[in-house]
Motif scaffolding. Structure first.
Motif, PDB file in Angstrom:
ATOM      1  N   MET A  16      26.393  -0.968   7.308  1.00  0.00           N
ATOM      2  CA  MET A  16      25.437  -0.384   8.259  1.00  0.00           C
ATOM      3  C   MET A  16      25.981  -0.178   9.568  1.00  0.00           C
ATOM      4  O   MET A  16      26.598  -1.193  10.110  1.00  0.00           O
ATOM      5  N   SER A  17      25.756   0.856  10.339  1.00  0.00           N
ATOM      6  CA  SER A  17      26.232   1.131  11.646  1.00  0.00           C
ATOM      7  C   SER A  17      25.508   0.182  12.550  1.00  0.00           C
ATOM      8  O   SER A  17      24.499  -0.473  12.161  1.00  0.00           O
ATOM      9  N   SER A  18      26.057   0.019  13.554  1.00  0.00           N
ATOM     10  CA  SER A  18      25.803  -0.920  14.777  1.00  0.00           C
ATOM     11  C   SER A  18      24.548  -0.533  15.212  1.00  0.00           C
ATOM     12  O   SER A  18      23.776  -1.212  15.823  1.00  0.00           O
ATOM     13  N   VAL A  19      24.334   0.891  15.101  1.00  0.00           N
ATOM     14  CA  VAL A  19      23.100   1.546  15.933  1.00  0.00           C
ATOM     15  C   VAL A  19      22.075   1.002  14.949  1.00  0.00           C
ATOM     16  O   VAL A  19      20.762   0.744  15.286  1.00  0.00           O
ATOM     17  N   LYS A  20      22.293   1.134  13.594  1.00  0.00           N
ATOM     18  CA  LYS A  20      21.034   0.569  12.605  1.00  0.00           C
ATOM     19  C   LYS A  20      20.846  -0.750  12.797  1.00  0.00           C
ATOM     20  O   LYS A  20      19.706  -1.259  12.760  1.00  0.00           O
ATOM     21  N   LYS A  21      21.902  -1.688  13.102  1.00  0.00           N
ATOM     22  CA  LYS A  21      21.679  -3.041  13.140  1.00  0.00           C
ATOM     23  C   LYS A  21      20.867  -3.264  14.403  1.00  0.00           C
ATOM     24  O   LYS A  21      20.325  -4.056  14.581  1.00  0.00           O
ATOM     25  N   GLY A  22      21.218  -2.569  15.679  1.00  0.00           N
ATOM     26  CA  GLY A  22      20.669  -2.690  16.694  1.00  0.00           C
ATOM     27  C   GLY A  22      19.069  -2.424  16.473  1.00  0.00           C
ATOM     28  O   GLY A  22      18.070  -3.094  17.244  1.00  0.00           O
ATOM     29  N   LEU A  23      18.581  -1.434  16.088  1.00  0.00           N
ATOM     30  CA  LEU A  23      17.256  -1.008  15.591  1.00  0.00           C
ATOM     31  C   LEU A  23      16.627  -1.857  14.902  1.00  0.00           C
ATOM     32  O   LEU A  23      15.435  -2.293  14.960  1.00  0.00           O
ATOM     33  N   LYS A  24      17.445  -2.555  13.915  1.00  0.00           N
ATOM     34  CA  LYS A  24      16.505  -3.403  12.909  1.00  0.00           C
ATOM     35  C   LYS A  24      16.390  -4.957  13.931  1.00  0.00           C
ATOM     36  O   LYS A  24      15.385  -5.341  13.711  1.00  0.00           O
ATOM     37  N   ALA A  25      17.161  -4.903  14.766  1.00  0.00           N
ATOM     38  CA  ALA A  25      16.907  -6.275  15.586  1.00  0.00           C
ATOM     39  C   ALA A  25      15.728  -6.159  16.526  1.00  0.00           C
ATOM     40  O   ALA A  25      14.932  -6.999  16.477  1.00  0.00           O
ATOM     41  N   ILE A  26      15.648  -4.876  17.207  1.00  0.00           N
ATOM     42  CA  ILE A  26      14.401  -4.494  17.907  1.00  0.00           C
ATOM     43  C   ILE A  26      13.072  -4.547  17.010  1.00  0.00           C
ATOM     44  O   ILE A  26      12.243  -4.882  17.277  1.00  0.00           O
ATOM     45  N   ALA A  27      13.284  -3.957  15.788  1.00  0.00           N
ATOM     46  CA  ALA A  27      12.061  -4.028  14.889  1.00  0.00           C
ATOM     47  C   ALA A  27      11.627  -5.349  14.628  1.00  0.00           C
ATOM     48  O   ALA A  27      10.382  -5.579  14.708  1.00  0.00           O
ATOM     49  N   LEU A  28      12.624  -6.257  14.233  1.00  0.00           N
ATOM     50  CA  LEU A  28      12.022  -7.591  14.126  1.00  0.00           C
ATOM     51  C   LEU A  28      11.565  -8.284  15.422  1.00  0.00           C
ATOM     52  O   LEU A  28      10.483  -9.030  15.332  1.00  0.00           O
ATOM     53  N   LEU A  29      12.079  -7.747  16.642  1.00  0.00           N
ATOM     54  CA  LEU A  29      11.538  -8.363  17.785  1.00  0.00           C
ATOM     55  C   LEU A  29       9.902  -7.734  17.966  1.00  0.00           C
ATOM     56  O   LEU A  29       9.013  -8.623  18.304  1.00  0.00           O
ATOM     57  N   GLU A  30       9.805  -6.446  17.413  1.00  0.00           N
ATOM     58  CA  GLU A  30       8.536  -5.797  17.646  1.00  0.00           C
ATOM     59  C   GLU A  30       7.399  -6.490  16.565  1.00  0.00           C
ATOM     60  O   GLU A  30       6.177  -6.750  16.921  1.00  0.00           O
TER      61      GLU A  30
END
Length: 153
Positions: free
Chosen positions: A1-15
């Protein structure tokens, strides 16, 4: 998984967490409907051994006092709408939908001036932390939008 996807998933979890907290508030308000919510919150805070002179504790008590029998359904509707928006945003970010990247950037950016003002007028650690987290999210989303990852072949 790319670092961009990991970052988006982290923000998704925050939201999604923000949405879940909002839903919990709705359940709490529904359960407390008809009661003096300010008294219930004061008792809860006292039971939690929180300092009643603390600015944040005073703010919670003051806001709880604004919820009355007459306006509780509007507060609940607003909290449900907020939760729905956060869950939709979380879903879109989790699945890397481009429109939610823009939505996350704009919805986070809208709060920045208010959070900065709050920090300047009533500085405290929580306000600073919220502002820093929101700045990080907005900055990250700007970077993702400005420099999208190369498509996987």
């Amino acid at each position: 998984m790319s670092s961009v996807k990991k970052g988006l998933k982290a923000i998704a979890l925050l939201e999604a967490t923000k949405g879940l907290i909002s839903v919990l508030v709705v359940f709490g308000l529904h359960k407390l409907a008809g009661q003096d919510i300010q008294l219930v919150v004061e008792e809860l805070l006292r039971h939690s051994h929180l300092n009643p002179a603390n600015h944040l504790v005073q703010e919670v008590i003051t806001e709880a006092g604004k919820v009355t029998k007459e306006n509780i359904m509007f507060v609940i509707a607003g909290a449900l709408l907020y939760a729905a928006i956060r869950f939709i945003e979380a879903y879109g970010l989790w699945h890397s939908l481009v429109w939610t990247e823009w939505f996350a950037l704009l919805s986070g950016g809208i709060y920045l001036p208010f959070e900065a003002y709050e920090l300047l007028t009533k500085p405290n650690l929580l306000t600073a932390a919220v502002l820093l987290i929101n700045l990080a999210v907005v900055g990250y989303m700007y970077r993702v939008i400005k420099h999208p990852p190369a498509p996987q072949v």
